[in-house]
Motif scaffolding. Structure first.
Motif, PDB file in Angstrom:
ATOM      1  N   TYR A   1      -8.322  -0.665 -10.504  1.00 26.21           N
ATOM      2  CA  TYR A   1      -6.587  -1.555 -10.419  1.00 26.21           C
ATOM      3  C   TYR A   1      -6.291  -0.883 -12.676  1.00 26.21           C
ATOM      4  CZ  TYR A   1      -2.360  -3.488 -11.865  1.00 26.21           C
ATOM      5  OH  TYR A   1      -0.704  -3.277 -12.338  1.00 26.21           O
ATOM      6  N   GLN A   2      -7.437  -1.810 -12.958  1.00 21.09           N
ATOM      7  CA  GLN A   2      -7.206  -0.850 -14.355  1.00 21.09           C
ATOM      8  C   GLN A   2      -7.136   0.666 -14.975  1.00 21.09           C
ATOM      9  OE1 GLN A   2      -5.736  -2.708 -16.571  1.00 21.09           O
ATOM     10  NE2 GLN A   2      -5.765  -4.683 -15.777  1.00 21.09           N
ATOM     11  N   ASN A   3      -8.008   1.122 -14.077  1.00 24.35           N
ATOM     12  CA  ASN A   3      -8.548   2.667 -15.083  1.00 24.35           C
ATOM     13  C   ASN A   3      -7.375   3.578 -13.485  1.00 24.35           C
ATOM     14  OD1 ASN A   3     -10.627   2.939 -16.645  1.00 24.35           O
ATOM     15  ND2 ASN A   3     -10.827   0.707 -15.194  1.00 24.35           N
ATOM     16  N   SER A   4      -6.438   2.966 -12.528  1.00 30.15           N
ATOM     17  CA  SER A   4      -5.669   3.943 -11.804  1.00 30.15           C
ATOM     18  C   SER A   4      -4.655   3.960 -11.708  1.00 30.15           C
ATOM     19  CB  SER A   4      -5.574   3.643 -10.720  1.00 30.15           C
ATOM     20  OG  SER A   4      -5.410   4.722  -9.294  1.00 30.15           O
ATOM     21  N   SER A   5      -3.844   5.745 -11.691  1.00 29.52           N
ATOM     22  CA  SER A   5      -2.553   5.753 -12.165  1.00 29.52           C
ATOM     23  C   SER A   5      -1.640   5.153 -11.173  1.00 29.52           C
ATOM     24  CB  SER A   5      -2.060   7.840 -12.273  1.00 29.52           C
ATOM     25  OG  SER A   5      -3.119   7.870 -11.566  1.00 29.52           O
ATOM     26  N   ASP A   6      -2.138   4.960 -10.194  1.00 29.02           N
ATOM     27  CA  ASP A   6      -1.503   5.609  -8.844  1.00 29.02           C
ATOM     28  C   ASP A   6      -1.189   3.311  -8.757  1.00 29.02           C
ATOM     29  OD1 ASP A   6      -0.311   4.597  -6.212  1.00 29.02           O
ATOM     30  OD2 ASP A   6      -1.881   5.664  -5.394  1.00 29.02           O
TER      31      ASP A   6
ATOM     32  N   TYR B   1       1.570  -0.977   0.102  1.00 25.57           N
ATOM     33  CA  TYR B   1       0.217   0.150   0.175  1.00 25.57           C
ATOM     34  C   TYR B   1       0.637   1.012  -0.223  1.00 25.57           C
ATOM     35  CZ  TYR B   1      -4.217  -2.558   0.953  1.00 25.57           C
ATOM     36  OH  TYR B   1      -5.114  -3.532   0.943  1.00 25.57           O
ATOM     37  N   VAL B   2       1.879   0.897  -1.216  1.00 24.11           N
ATOM     38  CA  VAL B   2       2.968   1.854  -0.396  1.00 24.11           C
ATOM     39  C   VAL B   2       2.034   3.393  -2.148  1.00 24.11           C
ATOM     40  CG1 VAL B   2       5.308   2.907  -1.015  1.00 24.11           C
ATOM     41  CG2 VAL B   2       4.190   1.402   0.821  1.00 24.11           C
ATOM     42  N   HIS B   3       2.206   4.455  -2.299  1.00 25.28           N
ATOM     43  CA  HIS B   3       1.666   4.839  -2.960  1.00 25.28           C
ATOM     44  C   HIS B   3       3.249   5.263  -4.315  1.00 25.28           C
ATOM     45  CE1 HIS B   3      -1.718   6.648  -2.098  1.00 25.28           C
ATOM     46  NE2 HIS B   3      -1.818   6.774  -0.905  1.00 25.28           N
ATOM     47  N   GLN B   4       2.975   5.415  -5.770  1.00 27.75           N
ATOM     48  CA  GLN B   4       3.655   4.870  -6.941  1.00 27.75           C
ATOM     49  C   GLN B   4       4.472   6.263  -6.252  1.00 27.75           C
ATOM     50  OE1 GLN B   4       1.764   3.240 -10.658  1.00 27.75           O
ATOM     51  NE2 GLN B   4       3.739   4.147 -11.790  1.00 27.75           N
ATOM     52  N   TRP B   5       4.154   7.942  -6.549  1.00 30.66           N
ATOM     53  CA  TRP B   5       5.108   8.776  -6.248  1.00 30.66           C
ATOM     54  C   TRP B   5       6.032   8.491  -5.738  1.00 30.66           C
ATOM     55  CZ3 TRP B   5      -0.136   9.251  -5.413  1.00 30.66           C
ATOM     56  CH2 TRP B   5      -1.009   9.751  -4.354  1.00 30.66           C
ATOM     57  N   ASN B   6       6.026   7.663  -4.663  1.00 28.38           N
ATOM     58  CA  ASN B   6       7.270   6.609  -3.787  1.00 28.38           C
ATOM     59  C   ASN B   6       8.413   5.708  -3.943  1.00 28.38           C
ATOM     60  OD1 ASN B   6       6.025   8.883  -1.203  1.00 28.38           O
ATOM     61  ND2 ASN B   6       4.689   8.017  -0.795  1.00 28.38           N
ATOM     62  N   TYR B   7       7.777   5.427  -5.296  1.00 24.00           N
ATOM     63  CA  TYR B   7       8.362   4.374  -5.973  1.00 24.00           C
ATOM     64  C   TYR B   7       9.748   5.253  -7.247  1.00 24.00           C
ATOM     65  CZ  TYR B   7       6.566   0.288  -4.466  1.00 24.00           C
ATOM     66  OH  TYR B   7       6.262  -1.063  -3.808  1.00 24.00           O
ATOM     67  N   GLN B   8       9.963   4.990  -7.373  1.00 19.54           N
ATOM     68  CA  GLN B   8      11.898   5.671  -8.248  1.00 19.54           C
ATOM     69  C   GLN B   8      11.799   4.505  -9.096  1.00 19.54           C
ATOM     70  OE1 GLN B   8      15.024   6.111  -6.125  1.00 19.54           O
ATOM     71  NE2 GLN B   8      15.383   7.367  -6.399  1.00 19.54           N
ATOM     72  N   VAL B   9      11.531   5.242 -10.661  1.00 21.76           N
ATOM     73  CA  VAL B   9      11.176   4.440 -11.655  1.00 21.76           C
ATOM     74  C   VAL B   9      12.251   3.009 -11.614  1.00 21.76           C
ATOM     75  CG1 VAL B   9      11.681   5.105 -14.467  1.00 21.76           C
ATOM     76  CG2 VAL B   9      10.809   6.456 -12.850  1.00 21.76           C
ATOM     77  N   LYS B  10      13.343   2.462 -10.962  1.00 25.10           N
ATOM     78  CA  LYS B  10      14.237   1.990 -11.206  1.00 25.10           C
ATOM     79  C   LYS B  10      13.564   1.014 -10.616  1.00 25.10           C
ATOM     80  CE  LYS B  10      18.105   3.650  -7.828  1.00 25.10           C
ATOM     81  NZ  LYS B  10      18.779   3.513  -7.112  1.00 25.10           N
ATOM     82  N   ASP B  11      12.858   1.135  -9.398  1.00 23.48           N
ATOM     83  CA  ASP B  11      12.133   0.858  -8.482  1.00 23.48           C
ATOM     84  C   ASP B  11      10.955  -0.413  -9.747  1.00 23.48           C
ATOM     85  OD1 ASP B  11      14.291   0.727  -6.707  1.00 23.48           O
ATOM     86  OD2 ASP B  11      12.194   2.329  -5.485  1.00 23.48           O
TER      87      ASP B  11
END
Length: 382
Positions: A261-266, A102-112
């Protein structure tokens, strides 16, 4: 950035791109070190489902091998489904281990992201394969229980549903694994290549499995209530097969989270509830398959349980009958004794009265008696 754009980047530019956030934060705050998560909730749900499935699956295995002593094709299909179920659980664990559940995607880096998507891709594949074999095993089990010696409407309905289920889900598995070329682009979007839009297929798969769950639940209920037996036995037998209601509920939530999930950017956040509801659907599916064999296993285990309980009660009674004092006190007459503390030193065993004063002829305080004894001096009253 597209794969065509990344192919022209220098190593330094590619390194900078990989260190960027995977999604723009709505509030401009990023946390790549210790982002907020719900690991405890995710892992608790994951291992609870795993434990429940293992208990019921082993119970059915014991029933088939040692009670009924008959193994059919559906039992082998269930073993395959259970193996892919374990693979799905492992992938879910590794998926949350990338940066947390449950971690938002903006707390991921592209390399992860490629590592995260890789375990999500494997988990989905294992899920489809597990459901393929599990629901086929359930339908074969229904036919052996309710239509083993006849070819009635129930039998042919199960047969038709079985083959539609096999063909449809096999097609879904093939389409899901062939949606991107090259194959590695399924989890690495920076590679050059192309992918088809798989979102409508994923939603259709969830709808189909929900309908299949409803039919698997309804089919045995109609047969049970048409049997010639007492009402109480019909209710009891019907309860054994009512786990299908939970399967339908999990399938409905899976359909909802598939669409979300399919309609979310996160994606990293919404994939976690989607994965847990898929896990719940397969878990309850195993309960549906294993529940009819559970009463037989428990009936054979009840004598062992009764013997174990009798042994525990007997041992407890014998323990309570043992005297609390040692063998020396048993040889003494049964008379009231004062409570004493025993202090052991290198020379003597000194009895200290619990009230602070020894009952000696001179009523010498016990503190003085202990001090003199420690110094090797004679004490009054001894």
């Amino acid at each position: 950035m597209s794969a065509a754009d990344t192919s022209s980047l220098s190593p330094a530019q590619m390194e900078a791109l990989l260190n960027e956030p995977a999604l723009v934060s709505p509030d401009g705050i990023y946390n790549f070190i210790d982002p907020p998560n719900q690991n405890l909730t995710f892992y608790a749900a994951l291992f609870t489902c795993l434990a429940v499935t293992c208990v019921f699956f082993l119970t059915r295995t014991y029933s088939r091998l040692f009670c009924v002593k008959v193994v059919r094709i559906e039992d082998y299909l269930a073993v395959i489904a259970f193996g892919f179920y374990l693979g799905y659980v492992y992938c879910c664990y590794r998926l949350a281990d990338v940066r947390g559940a449950y971690v938002h995607q903006w707390n991921y880096q592209v390399k992860d992201m490629s590592n995260f998507i890789y375990f999500g891709f494997l988990a989905t594949t294992f899920l489809f394969i597990s459901l393929l074999f599990l629901k086929a095993a359930i339908l074969l089990e229904w036919m052996h229980i309710f239509a083993s010696h006849t070819r009635n409407l129930f039998f042919w309905t199960c047969q038709i549903l079985l083959w539609i289920h096999i063909l449809f889900n096999f097609s879904i598995i093939v389409a899901y694994n062939a949606k991107c070329k090259p194959y590695e682009k399924n989890w690495n979007s920076l590679l050059p290549g192309a992918c088809i839009n798989y979102k409508p297929i994923d939603v259709c798969s969830a709808i189909f499995n929900l309908v299949a769950d409803l039919l698997i639940f309804v089919l045995p209920q109609k047969v049970i209530w048409s049997l010639r037996m007492s009402l109480s036995r019909k209710i009891g037998l019907s309860i054994v097969f009512t786990m299908g209601v939970l399967t339908c509920m999990c399938g409905a939530f899976r359909l909802y989270w598939t669409y979300a999930y399919q309609n979310s950017s996160d994606a990293t956040y919404n994939l976690c509830p989607f994965g847990l509801w898929c896990l719940a659907e397969v878990t309850v599916g195993f309960l549906v398959f294993c529940m009819p064999a559970t009463p037989k296993a428990l009936a054979t285990l009840s004598p062992f349980y009764s013997s174990f309980k009798s042994w525990v009660n007997s041992s407890t009674r014998k323990f309570k009958e043992v005297p609390s004092s040692g063998a020396h006190s048993e040889s003494l007459p049964n008379r009231p004794r004062s409570k004493v503390y025993q202090e052991i030193d290198e020379v003597n065993l000194i009895h200290l009265n619990s009230m602070g004063t020894l009952k000696t002829g001179y009523n010498e305080p016990s503190e003085q008696v202990y001090a003199k004894a420690a110094q090797g001096q004679p004490t009054t009253g001894y």
